[in-house]
Write a protein that holds these residues in place. Structure first.
Motif, PDB file in Angstrom:
ATOM      1  N   GLN A 159       0.829  -1.199   0.000  1.00 16.44           N
ATOM      2  CA  GLN A 159       0.000   0.000   0.000  1.00 16.44           C
ATOM      3  C   GLN A 159       0.871   1.259   0.000  1.00 16.44           C
ATOM      4  O   GLN A 159       0.533   2.250  -0.665  1.00 16.44           O
ATOM      5  CB  GLN A 159      -0.934   0.007   1.208  1.00 16.44           C
ATOM      6  N   ALA A 160       1.980   1.222   0.706  1.00 19.21           N
ATOM      7  CA  ALA A 160       2.891   2.369   0.712  1.00 19.21           C
ATOM      8  C   ALA A 160       3.415   2.645  -0.696  1.00 19.21           C
ATOM      9  O   ALA A 160       3.579   3.804  -1.089  1.00 19.21           O
ATOM     10  CB  ALA A 160       4.046   2.121   1.674  1.00 19.21           C
ATOM     11  N   ALA A 161       3.661   1.585  -1.460  1.00 18.10           N
ATOM     12  CA  ALA A 161       4.121   1.772  -2.836  1.00 18.10           C
ATOM     13  C   ALA A 161       3.030   2.420  -3.686  1.00 18.10           C
ATOM     14  O   ALA A 161       3.307   3.319  -4.487  1.00 18.10           O
ATOM     15  CB  ALA A 161       4.532   0.427  -3.429  1.00 18.10           C
ATOM     16  N   ARG A 162       1.788   1.985  -3.500  1.00 22.04           N
ATOM     17  CA  ARG A 162       0.683   2.626  -4.228  1.00 22.04           C
ATOM     18  C   ARG A 162       0.563   4.098  -3.822  1.00 22.04           C
ATOM     19  O   ARG A 162       0.343   4.973  -4.664  1.00 22.04           O
ATOM     20  CB  ARG A 162      -0.626   1.888  -3.938  1.00 22.04           C
ATOM     21  N   ASN A 163       0.718   4.348  -2.532  1.00 23.94           N
ATOM     22  CA  ASN A 163       0.657   5.728  -2.048  1.00 23.94           C
ATOM     23  C   ASN A 163       1.775   6.570  -2.657  1.00 23.94           C
ATOM     24  O   ASN A 163       1.572   7.745  -2.989  1.00 23.94           O
ATOM     25  CB  ASN A 163       0.757   5.767  -0.522  1.00 23.94           C
ATOM     26  N   ALA A 164       2.953   5.977  -2.791  1.00 20.53           N
ATOM     27  CA  ALA A 164       4.082   6.701  -3.376  1.00 20.53           C
ATOM     28  C   ALA A 164       3.790   7.081  -4.820  1.00 20.53           C
ATOM     29  O   ALA A 164       4.135   8.182  -5.266  1.00 20.53           O
ATOM     30  CB  ALA A 164       5.350   5.856  -3.291  1.00 20.53           C
ATOM     31  N   ARG A 165       3.159   6.202  -5.558  1.00 22.52           N
ATOM     32  CA  ARG A 165       2.797   6.540  -6.936  1.00 22.52           C
ATOM     33  C   ARG A 165       1.757   7.669  -6.942  1.00 22.52           C
ATOM     34  O   ARG A 165       1.836   8.584  -7.754  1.00 22.52           O
ATOM     35  CB  ARG A 165       2.265   5.303  -7.651  1.00 22.52           C
ATOM     36  N   GLN A 166       0.793   7.618  -6.008  1.00 20.91           N
ATOM     37  CA  GLN A 166      -0.172   8.719  -5.909  1.00 20.91           C
ATOM     38  C   GLN A 166       0.536  10.034  -5.581  1.00 20.91           C
ATOM     39  O   GLN A 166       0.085  11.109  -5.998  1.00 20.91           O
ATOM     40  CB  GLN A 166      -1.214   8.414  -4.830  1.00 20.91           C
ATOM     41  N   ALA A 167       1.620   9.932  -4.836  1.00 17.54           N
ATOM     42  CA  ALA A 167       2.380  11.114  -4.455  1.00 17.54           C
ATOM     43  C   ALA A 167       3.300  11.600  -5.570  1.00 17.54           C
ATOM     44  O   ALA A 167       4.028  12.584  -5.374  1.00 17.54           O
ATOM     45  CB  ALA A 167       3.202  10.830  -3.201  1.00 17.54           C
ATOM     46  N   GLY A 168       3.294  10.924  -6.700  1.00 17.68           N
ATOM     47  CA  GLY A 168       4.059  11.383  -7.845  1.00 17.68           C
ATOM     48  C   GLY A 168       5.437  10.801  -8.011  1.00 17.68           C
ATOM     49  O   GLY A 168       6.180  11.213  -8.911  1.00 17.68           O
ATOM     50  N   PHE A 169       5.819   9.845  -7.176  1.00 16.73           N
ATOM     51  CA  PHE A 169       7.142   9.233  -7.323  1.00 16.73           C
ATOM     52  C   PHE A 169       7.193   8.356  -8.568  1.00 16.73           C
ATOM     53  O   PHE A 169       6.207   7.703  -8.934  1.00 16.73           O
ATOM     54  CB  PHE A 169       7.491   8.401  -6.087  1.00 16.73           C
ATOM     55  N   ASP A 170       8.363   8.318  -9.195  1.00 16.39           N
ATOM     56  CA  ASP A 170       8.558   7.486 -10.379  1.00 16.39           C
ATOM     57  C   ASP A 170       8.698   6.013 -10.012  1.00 16.39           C
ATOM     58  O   ASP A 170       8.540   5.142 -10.882  1.00 16.39           O
ATOM     59  CB  ASP A 170       9.807   7.953 -11.131  1.00 16.39           C
ATOM     60  N   GLY A 171       9.004   5.734  -8.770  1.00  9.16           N
ATOM     61  CA  GLY A 171       9.144   4.368  -8.301  1.00  9.16           C
ATOM     62  C   GLY A 171       9.512   4.367  -6.831  1.00  9.16           C
ATOM     63  O   GLY A 171       9.540   5.422  -6.178  1.00  9.16           O
ATOM     64  N   VAL A 172       9.797   3.176  -6.302  1.00  8.10           N
ATOM     65  CA  VAL A 172      10.174   3.043  -4.895  1.00  8.10           C
ATOM     66  C   VAL A 172      11.376   2.120  -4.763  1.00  8.10           C
ATOM     67  O   VAL A 172      11.660   1.310  -5.646  1.00  8.10           O
ATOM     68  CB  VAL A 172       9.016   2.502  -4.024  1.00  8.10           C
ATOM     69  N   GLU A 173      12.065   2.275  -3.651  1.00  8.11           N
ATOM     70  CA  GLU A 173      13.161   1.381  -3.291  1.00  8.11           C
ATOM     71  C   GLU A 173      12.813   0.654  -2.004  1.00  8.11           C
ATOM     72  O   GLU A 173      12.515   1.291  -0.985  1.00  8.11           O
ATOM     73  CB  GLU A 173      14.457   2.175  -3.103  1.00  8.11           C
TER      74      GLU A 173
END
Length: 374
Positions: A159-173
């Protein structure tokens, strides 16, 4: 140094075009608001460094129990998502790209910081005190994660990864390094479990694999990096089987199509480096071990050595911390700012955070000083 140097040559990360091979490494700076919402200071800080091309933003918690220290950002509430969105919009407008590092502290946490007793693979406390808003306090014995707790934590990362995409991040680590929760599952001295998450290396990698795959399923593997730090002893970690542990992890995930592997605290001449490079078919982000004193070149020579021995990108931390325009300085051979006192990294406020001058600002200041006769 000229633009034709491999370190400064254009490249790509999957479908993401990058202007050079330098990456800004994630750096905890404790400048978020107490509720984990990114601050205006953070927006300015990251925008100043947008020329990094790819910024991996600082360790950010996927849930409340995973918080490590005070003023650490989160990505599990709506205000946190909106705060990060302001930052990613500004960085994108300045021409940069951003991934967000997802970090659960595990036993590196304290009720005074998170409001929760920390969790870990086993009830083994951190062998040192921990920083809180009221000073250092003795660590507490963490609760052993149940299997239901493991499933919930995996879901929180997704869910944090989905939230990061909503926040405009290009990806996550996904952070599986530096003695935090995922690394605690990897290391035998912090993982005493006898179920399918403990025991031999092939079982101790399971939690990292499950988290990484859940995150990849949530937002696409091409938007997911994995960070590891083989042999790192920070936060009381003791690995007894590094040479078999990490090959087992990489062999499991090598075919998943992840964006990159971020290999920390390992120079090109480490005996495990060529083995891990050979096992990993995709992009490898090197991150050199530079020691406590930042070299005068900011780590440039070590970065070039990593590229020459198989890394595709190189992440530098403190050099970007002290030099918002690091890339321009490396292109021109200009001297670098020195890192200010270590305590300033974590004390909050603008000092030691936003006040490192660019070349243009330093030149303007010198001109003003000469003009005024001082």
């Amino acid at each position: 140094m000229t633009p034709t140097t491999p370190l400064l040559a254009p490249t790509h990360l999957g479908q993401l075009p990058l202007p050079h091979r330098l990456v800004m490494a994630p750096l905890t700076r404790n400048r978020a608001q107490p509720d984990g919402v990114p601050s205006k200071l953070m927006e300015t800080y990251y925008t100043q460094r947008a020329s990094a091309g790819l910024i991996i933003a600082e360790a950010t918690t996927p849930n409340t129990v995973g918080q490590t220290y005070p003023n650490i950002p989160g990505i599990h509430t709506r205000p946190q998502i909106e705060g990060w969105r302001r930052i990613t919009d500004a960085v994108h407008a300045a021409g940069g790209h951003m991934f967000l590092q997802l970090q659960h502290g595990g036993r590196v946490g304290h009720p005074a910081n998170s409001g929760h007793v920390p969790v870990a693979p086993s009830p083994v406390p951190l062998p040192e005190s921990i920083h809180t808003s009221t000073g250092r306090q003795p660590s507490v014995t963490p609760r052993e994660l149940t299997k239901a707790g493991i499933r919930a934590t995996v879901a929180d990362f997704a869910q944090a990864a989905r939230n990061a995409r909503q926040a405009g991040f290009d990806g996550v680590e996904v952070h599986s390094a530096n003695g935090h929760l995922l690394h605690q599952f990897l290391a035998a001295n912090t993982n005493h479990r006898t179920d399918e998450y403990g025991g031999p290396a092939e079982r101790r990698v399971r939690f990292t694999v499950e988290v990484t795959r859940a995150v990849a399923e949530a937002i696409g593997p091409e938007r997911v990096g994995l960070r590891v730090s083989p042999g790192n002893t920070v936060n009381g970690i003791e690995e007894t089987d590094t040479d078999t542990l990490y090959p087992a992890l990489l062999a499991t995930l090598a075919g998943d199509g992840l964006a990159y592997l971020h290999l920390v605290t390992m120079n090109h001449d480490h005996p495990l480096f060529p083995r891990l490079r050979a096992l990993w078919p995709g992009t490898l982000v090197g991150n050199p071990a530079l020691g406590p004193a930042l070299p005068a070149d900011g780590g440039r020579a070590a970065a070039e050595q990593l590229l020459a021995h198989g890394a595709d990108l190189v992440a530098l931390g403190r050099a970007f911390l002290a030099n918002p325009d690091l890339v321009a300085r490396l292109r021109t051979g200009a001297p670098l700012n020195e890192v200010q006192g270590a305590l300033m990294m974590y004390t909050g406020g603008e000092r030691g955070y936003l006040d490192y001058p660019t070349l243009a600002q330093a030149s303007d200041a010198r001109y003003a000083a000469v003009s005024s006769g001082s």
